[in-house]
Every structure is written in C-alpha cells, then in structure tokens.
Enzyme design. Structure first.
Site, PDB file in Angstrom:
ATOM      1  N   GLY A  14       0.667  -1.050  -0.048  1.00 54.15           N
ATOM      2  CA  GLY A  14       0.009   0.033   0.108  1.00 54.15           C
ATOM      3  C   GLY A  14       0.910   1.314  -0.073  1.00 54.15           C
ATOM      4  N   GLU A  85       8.079   4.682  -5.964  1.00 54.08           N
ATOM      5  CA  GLU A  85       9.155   4.240  -6.504  1.00 54.08           C
ATOM      6  C   GLU A  85      10.719   4.985  -6.293  1.00 54.08           C
ATOM      7  OE1 GLU A  85       8.138   1.267  -7.691  1.00 54.08           O
ATOM      8  OE2 GLU A  85       6.206   1.789  -7.615  1.00 54.08           O
ATOM      9  N   GLN A  87      13.133   3.568  -4.723  1.00 55.49           N
ATOM     10  CA  GLN A  87      14.156   2.747  -4.999  1.00 55.49           C
ATOM     11  C   GLN A  87      14.991   2.964  -6.090  1.00 55.49           C
ATOM     12  OE1 GLN A  87      11.100   1.760  -5.148  1.00 55.49           O
ATOM     13  NE2 GLN A  87      10.729   0.230  -6.783  1.00 55.49           N
TER      14      GLN A  87
END
Length: 190
Positions: A14, A85, A87
């Site tokens: 989530g 996102e 990463q």
C-alpha cells in the site's frame, strides 16, 4: 524543521495508496505538493501513480538525470515533495532530497522497496536508509501469514525467477511479497 522520510515495504503493502492519501491531505488544507514517480515505471502509464485499490493520479517523472535541487529548492510555496518508486533514485538524488529538506525546509517523503527479488539492496533504498531522518516500514503479509519483508519475482507461469536484471517493471503478475522463511525455503513457487 523539515525531514527526509523513507517509507519502505515489500511489494503490495500500500505504498502508493499511502502517498496518494498524504497528497490529498495536504491539498485538502490548501497546500501545494509535488509528486514524482520513476519514468521507467509504466505499469499504469508513464507519469502515473496508481494504487491497487483503484485510485490513480498523474505525477512528474524522474530518471537518473533529474536534478531535484534545481527543480525544487526555489519553490517557497511548496509544502511537500512525494516520491513513489524511490528505490530507483540515484544516490546523489537522495542526497539532493536530504539537502532540500534541511536547506529549503521542504519535507520529502519517499516510498519504495528496500530490496530486489534476490534480496539485494536497490541503490536508492540503501542511500535512503542511510540519510533519511525518519524511516518507517509499511507492513504487509506473506501467503503463509507471517510479515513479508522480501520480494519474489515470478515468470508467466507463476514459477519463481532467481536470476536476471535487477530492474524488471511489473506488478502482481510479476512479483509476490514473502516472509524471509518462504523467500529462503522457496515455498513461494507454485
């Protein structure tokens, strides 16, 4: 004083839903936010942050050349930067976001994975874990019922993939969350 935040989890916890809720909360109070997502994530269309719950919103995109300091430092009316996102951020971009929080007093809240399908860190996540002023795990569960902390890549037949490029964009059709025990025992294979 603003901070750099990192909210991480395994797949399907989530993260995008949380990011979109935070954006909504700021905007409901009349404050301006800036949303970013990785340009390479095209699961819901380039520049789209989408939740499995069905909510979706357009965002600016970042890639390895994005200079967050040049884009954000002079925006005095900006209440918060939200990055999905995370990463996929480059190490220098994480440092830029850290400086923006502390020099321009703009909070940066980053959401992303900590590790890939082989249990190896993403560069952006490793630097966020190092520089973030506030780190929080968003919890989700493995199919066995334990807390999921790992990500497993699967092929088109649902079989586990153990080798390959670190980055392969995909959703539920390509990745599953797993606890460490299932990750190492390989019980995520169908």
């Amino acid at each position: 004083m603003a901070k750099l935040f990192f909210r991480y989890s395994a797949m399907n916890a989530g993260k995008s839903t949380s990011l979109l809720q935070i954006a909504y909360n700021y905007e409901e109070q009349g404050q301006r936010v800036q949303l970013y997502t990785a340009r390479i994530d095209d699961r819901s269309g380039v520049g789209s942050i989408a939740s499995r719950l069905g909510i979706q919103r357009q965002a600016d995109t970042f890639d390895e050349h994005t200079d967050f300091e040049a884009l954000l430092s002079a925006q005095a009316s900006l209440a918060c930067v939200l990055i999905d996102e995370a990463q996929f951020l480059q190490p220098e971009q994480v440092r830029q976001l850290h400086r923006i929080a502390h020099r321009a007093n703009i909070p940066a809240i980053c959401f992303g994975l900590r590790s890939d399908f082989q249990g190896k860190p993403f560069a952006g996540a490793a630097h966020l874990l190092t520089l973030a002023d506030d780190i929080e795990e968003i919890k989700t569960i493995c199919a066995c019922g334990r807390k999921a902390t790992m990500n497993v890549r699967v092929d088109d037949q649902g079989k586990r993939v153990r080798e390959g490029a670190q980055i392969e964009i995909g959703g539920n059709d390509r990745y599953q969350q797993a606890c460490a025990r299932c990750f190492y025992e390989g019980t995520t294979d169908h």
